[in-house]
Design a protein around this motif. Structure first.
Motif, PDB file in Angstrom:
ATOM      1  N   TYR A 190       0.848  -1.191   0.000  1.00 47.21           N
ATOM      2  CA  TYR A 190       0.000   0.000   0.000  1.00 47.21           C
ATOM      3  C   TYR A 190       0.885   1.244   0.000  1.00 47.21           C
ATOM      4  N   LEU A 191       0.515   2.202  -0.826  1.00 45.96           N
ATOM      5  CA  LEU A 191       1.307   3.410  -1.034  1.00 45.96           C
ATOM      6  C   LEU A 191       0.799   4.554  -0.169  1.00 45.96           C
ATOM      7  N   THR A 192       1.729   5.263   0.442  1.00 44.84           N
ATOM      8  CA  THR A 192       1.416   6.507   1.142  1.00 44.84           C
ATOM      9  C   THR A 192       2.245   7.629   0.519  1.00 44.84           C
ATOM     10  N   ILE A 193       1.582   8.693   0.084  1.00 43.23           N
ATOM     11  CA  ILE A 193       2.281   9.862  -0.448  1.00 43.23           C
ATOM     12  C   ILE A 193       2.637  10.756   0.735  1.00 43.23           C
ATOM     13  N   THR A 194       3.918  11.033   0.906  1.00 41.42           N
ATOM     14  CA  THR A 194       4.378  11.792   2.065  1.00 41.42           C
ATOM     15  C   THR A 194       4.761  13.227   1.742  1.00 41.42           C
ATOM     16  N   ASP A 195       5.054  13.515   0.494  1.00 43.19           N
ATOM     17  CA  ASP A 195       5.513  14.858   0.150  1.00 43.19           C
ATOM     18  C   ASP A 195       5.503  14.975  -1.361  1.00 43.19           C
ATOM     19  N   ARG A 196       5.915  16.129  -1.878  1.00 44.07           N
ATOM     20  CA  ARG A 196       6.018  16.329  -3.313  1.00 44.07           C
ATOM     21  C   ARG A 196       7.391  16.860  -3.651  1.00 44.07           C
ATOM     22  N   LEU A 197       8.018  16.216  -4.614  1.00 40.45           N
ATOM     23  CA  LEU A 197       9.257  16.792  -5.117  1.00 40.45           C
ATOM     24  C   LEU A 197       8.941  18.083  -5.854  1.00 40.45           C
ATOM     25  N   LYS A 198       7.830  18.076  -6.535  1.00 37.00           N
ATOM     26  CA  LYS A 198       7.393  19.279  -7.237  1.00 37.00           C
ATOM     27  C   LYS A 198       6.719  20.206  -6.238  1.00 37.00           C
ATOM     28  N   ASP A 199       6.574  21.425  -6.599  1.00 39.05           N
ATOM     29  CA  ASP A 199       5.961  22.411  -5.705  1.00 39.05           C
ATOM     30  C   ASP A 199       4.446  22.424  -5.797  1.00 39.05           C
ATOM     31  N   MET A 200       3.888  21.589  -6.661  1.00 39.76           N
ATOM     32  CA  MET A 200       2.449  21.591  -6.884  1.00 39.76           C
ATOM     33  C   MET A 200       1.671  21.423  -5.573  1.00 39.76           C
ATOM     34  N   TYR A 201       0.570  22.177  -5.467  1.00 40.31           N
ATOM     35  CA  TYR A 201      -0.345  21.948  -4.356  1.00 40.31           C
ATOM     36  C   TYR A 201      -1.757  21.792  -4.923  1.00 40.31           C
ATOM     37  N   ILE A 202      -2.688  21.371  -4.092  1.00 40.85           N
ATOM     38  CA  ILE A 202      -4.036  21.041  -4.560  1.00 40.85           C
ATOM     39  C   ILE A 202      -5.051  21.946  -3.879  1.00 40.85           C
ATOM     40  N   CYS A 203      -5.739  22.730  -4.684  1.00 35.91           N
ATOM     41  CA  CYS A 203      -6.739  23.674  -4.179  1.00 35.91           C
ATOM     42  C   CYS A 203      -8.130  23.212  -4.605  1.00 35.91           C
ATOM     43  N   GLY A 204      -8.922  22.758  -3.663  1.00 36.25           N
ATOM     44  CA  GLY A 204     -10.273  22.305  -3.978  1.00 36.25           C
ATOM     45  C   GLY A 204     -10.313  21.161  -4.957  1.00 36.25           C
ATOM     46  N   GLY A 205      -9.277  20.317  -4.953  1.00 31.83           N
ATOM     47  CA  GLY A 205      -9.222  19.182  -5.863  1.00 31.83           C
ATOM     48  C   GLY A 205      -8.526  19.466  -7.172  1.00 31.83           C
ATOM     49  N   PHE A 206      -8.079  20.716  -7.399  1.00 32.64           N
ATOM     50  CA  PHE A 206      -7.404  21.086  -8.644  1.00 32.64           C
ATOM     51  C   PHE A 206      -5.918  21.316  -8.388  1.00 32.64           C
ATOM     52  N   ASN A 207      -5.086  20.768  -9.260  1.00 34.58           N
ATOM     53  CA  ASN A 207      -3.643  20.965  -9.145  1.00 34.58           C
ATOM     54  C   ASN A 207      -3.262  22.399  -9.497  1.00 34.58           C
ATOM     55  N   VAL A 208      -2.416  22.983  -8.678  1.00 36.26           N
ATOM     56  CA  VAL A 208      -1.896  24.327  -8.943  1.00 36.26           C
ATOM     57  C   VAL A 208      -0.374  24.250  -8.946  1.00 36.26           C
ATOM     58  N   TYR A 209       0.233  24.807  -9.987  1.00 38.27           N
ATOM     59  CA  TYR A 209       1.679  24.771 -10.119  1.00 38.27           C
ATOM     60  C   TYR A 209       2.220  26.179  -9.863  1.00 38.27           C
ATOM     61  N   PRO A 210       2.925  26.371  -8.731  1.00 34.79           N
ATOM     62  CA  PRO A 210       3.371  27.711  -8.351  1.00 34.79           C
ATOM     63  C   PRO A 210       4.163  28.432  -9.435  1.00 34.79           C
ATOM     64  N   ALA A 211       4.958  27.697 -10.221  1.00 35.45           N
ATOM     65  CA  ALA A 211       5.769  28.363 -11.243  1.00 35.45           C
ATOM     66  C   ALA A 211       4.901  29.137 -12.227  1.00 35.45           C
ATOM     67  N   GLU A 212       3.718  28.605 -12.531  1.00 39.85           N
ATOM     68  CA  GLU A 212       2.828  29.303 -13.452  1.00 39.85           C
ATOM     69  C   GLU A 212       2.318  30.600 -12.825  1.00 39.85           C
ATOM     70  N   VAL A 213       1.988  30.549 -11.540  1.00 40.04           N
ATOM     71  CA  VAL A 213       1.529  31.745 -10.849  1.00 40.04           C
ATOM     72  C   VAL A 213       2.676  32.755 -10.747  1.00 40.04           C
ATOM     73  N   GLU A 214       3.872  32.252 -10.467  1.00 40.13           N
ATOM     74  CA  GLU A 214       5.034  33.134 -10.356  1.00 40.13           C
ATOM     75  C   GLU A 214       5.359  33.813 -11.685  1.00 40.13           C
ATOM     76  N   ARG A 215       5.173  33.091 -12.777  1.00 39.78           N
ATOM     77  CA  ARG A 215       5.389  33.698 -14.094  1.00 39.78           C
ATOM     78  C   ARG A 215       4.395  34.823 -14.332  1.00 39.78           C
ATOM     79  N   THR A 216       3.166  34.636 -13.867  1.00 37.07           N
ATOM     80  CA  THR A 216       2.161  35.691 -14.000  1.00 37.07           C
ATOM     81  C   THR A 216       2.542  36.900 -13.154  1.00 37.07           C
ATOM     82  N   LEU A 217       2.971  36.653 -11.927  1.00 41.75           N
ATOM     83  CA  LEU A 217       3.371  37.752 -11.052  1.00 41.75           C
ATOM     84  C   LEU A 217       4.562  38.513 -11.621  1.00 41.75           C
ATOM     85  N   ALA A 218       5.417  37.806 -12.342  1.00 47.56           N
ATOM     86  CA  ALA A 218       6.599  38.457 -12.917  1.00 47.56           C
ATOM     87  C   ALA A 218       6.219  39.506 -13.961  1.00 47.56           C
ATOM     88  N   ARG A 219       4.985  39.432 -14.469  1.00 43.23           N
ATOM     89  CA  ARG A 219       4.544  40.414 -15.453  1.00 43.23           C
ATOM     90  C   ARG A 219       4.069  41.715 -14.798  1.00 43.23           C
TER      91      ARG A 219
END
Length: 491
Positions: A381-410
């Motif tokens: 049985y598998l247990t996920i303990t962490d993420r190598l990627k920075d992705m987090y899950i908001c309301g069941g949807f994956n969010v990738y911080p790099a995409e948000v950071e690219r937007t903020l950079a504008r």
């Protein structure tokens, strides 16, 4: 096992009665209309709409016509959707009319970009679209369906990587059906089930563990365009819903709603959840108050259903693990990082037009590197303990911080930013942006959030903004996000 979606649809019509006979007839009408509109075998059709009967008919109709389905996230802005349409080289687009205050087609046209030649608006243009197919013989559509092979690309689902650049995950017919059959088999899905699909169809779970799982098992598909607690409780009671997957927040919303006692939810027999931490107490409560079996699962767009709990697993196993291997997958933990690797016949074909990214994700031995950190117990049985990627899950949807950071950079005032996920009682996790302004410049938190709202889907927009003079870095200049997470944990 049937190995193409058209063959699975024909089998469902033959085995499961009027419900699927009608669906076959409607999918064939869609296929004829798509052929009349110029869709050729192998062409791609973008579908940008909420869950509905038309969504199901279009998805199956595309397959019947020999095309490839490209679902588009309904929460995307026009700019985000256009990126998917252009990069997939979609020859056609089926798009919802005004929905939740937004006219998506008008938004696309406002970009000034060249759009596909075939555009269908639903529901307004649906009847005329179907009528256009009357000029195409049914035999021509049926010949297209018979020519589809198990290794043809059935769907391209776009996701995002750690760089924030979306990737088109390609799956063959045999793969999409195999994961659907595996999920349906473990869930015990059958013709007597009524499956309320709240998970968006544009998501791999909604499409494959939703529509296709019903198709191969004979269960009734009950689409829910937008999750609303009161409406969902009413639908469960009125439609005698038996299967209801969703994130943990969906179930707490149902059980905590003041009208919960007014609706009969006793028909529910199965709840499948994941995408967030599931406390054992919640599993026990769901079993007691909803009277349903509760299972958890783990997957990603590149693999869909990789592990799954089994009926009869105890509450702690369901809460603290993602189950054991499913759908023909092997699972192992590799390296000092304890990364979760997957290998099996249903691993994606690859990323669209991106062999380099494909090679980076799937190694020479066929192992898919998930970027998740985990452990396997003695039962597998598998247990996920962490993420190598920075992705987090908001309301069941994956969010990738790099995409948000690219937007903020504008934002002209921003010198640097870092985005992390922080716990949220309702949504599981939400974004928090740490922002450093350029010398002599200033911003307020509302200004940062408003800027993001105009450029990102709602679930990607940070809920909190922290303005800082500087961010912590290592010797190479990389932001030390673990320090920001630790700081957030002390709040």
């Amino acid at each position: 096992m049937t190995s193409t979606i058209p063959a699975a649809l024909a089998r469902a019509a033959a085995c499961f009665g009027p419900r699927y006979e009608h669906l076959l007839a409607e999918a064939r009408r869609v296929a004829r209309a798509l052929i009349a509109g110029g869709l050729r075998p192998g062409d791609r059709l973008a579908l940008w709409a909420p869950n509905s009967a038309e969504w199901v008919q279009t998805a199956l109709g595309v397959a019947w016509a020999g095309g490839t389905l490209v679902p588009v996230n309904t929460r995307f802005t026009a700019v985000e959707a256009l990126d998917i349409i252009e990069r997939s080289h979609a020859r056609g687009l089926v798009v919802v009319g005004p929905f939740r205050g937004a006219d998506r087609l008008a938004g696309l046209r406002a970009t000034g970009a060249t759009l596909p030649g075939l555009i269908v608006s639903i529901p307004g243009g649906w009847a005329d679209f179907l009528a256009s197919g009357d000029a195409v013989p049914a035999s021509e559509a049926d010949a297209r369906a018979e020519a589809v092979t198990p290794d043809d690309v059935a769907d391209i689902l776009f996701t995002s990587g750690t760089t924030g650049r979306s990737k088109g995950v390609m799956s063959a017919h045999r793969q999409s059906l195999a994961v659907a059959e595996a999920w349906a088999g473990i869930a015990g899905l059958g013709p007597g089930d009524r499956y309320l699909v709240v998970n968006p169809f544009f998501n791999s779970f909604g499409l494959k563990a939703g529509i296709l799982a019903c198709l191969v098992s004979g269960a009734a598909i009950v689409p829910e365009p937008v999750f609303d607690v009161s409406r969902t409780m009413k639908v469960i009671g009125d439609q005698r819903i038996t299967v209801l997957p969703g994130p943990p927040t969906l179930y707490t919303s149902l059980m905590d709603h003041p009208e919960a006692g007014r609706h009969d939810l006793s028909s529910l027999r199965l709840a499948v959840t994941g995408a967030a931490v599931v406390p054992p107490a919640l599993v026990e409560r769901m079993r007691k108050e909803l009277g349903a079996e509760v299972l958890t699962a783990y997957g990603l767009t590149e693999a869909v259903v990789a592990t799954m709990c089994r009926p009869g697993d105890d509450a702690r196993t369901v809460a603290e693990t993602c189950g054991r291997a499913a759908a023909g997958f092997e699972v192992r933990i590799a390296g000092l990082d304890h990364e979760v690797l997957l290998r099996g016949p249903n691993t994606m074909l690859g990323y669209l037009d991106d062999p380099r990214a494909t090679a980076g994700a799937i190694d020479a031995e066929g192992w898919l590197h998930t970027g998740d950190v985990g452990r396997l117990d003695e039962r597998g049985y598998l247990t996920i303990t962490d993420r190598l990627k920075d992705m987090y899950i908001c309301g069941g949807f994956n969010v990738y911080p790099a995409e948000v950071e690219r937007t903020l950079a504008r934002l002209p005032q921003v010198a640097e930013s870092a985005v992390i996920g922080v716990p949220d009682q309702r949504l599981g996790e939400v974004g928090r942006a740490y922002v450093v302004c350029r010398p002599g410049q200033s911003l307020t938190a509302p200004e940062v959030i408003d800027f993001c709202r105009g450029r990102l889907a709602g679930y990607k927009v940070p809920r909190g903004v922290v303005l800082r003079d500087e961010l912590p870095h290592n010797a190479s200049g990389k932001v030390l996000k673990y320090l920001l997470r630790a700081e957030a944990g002390d709040d």
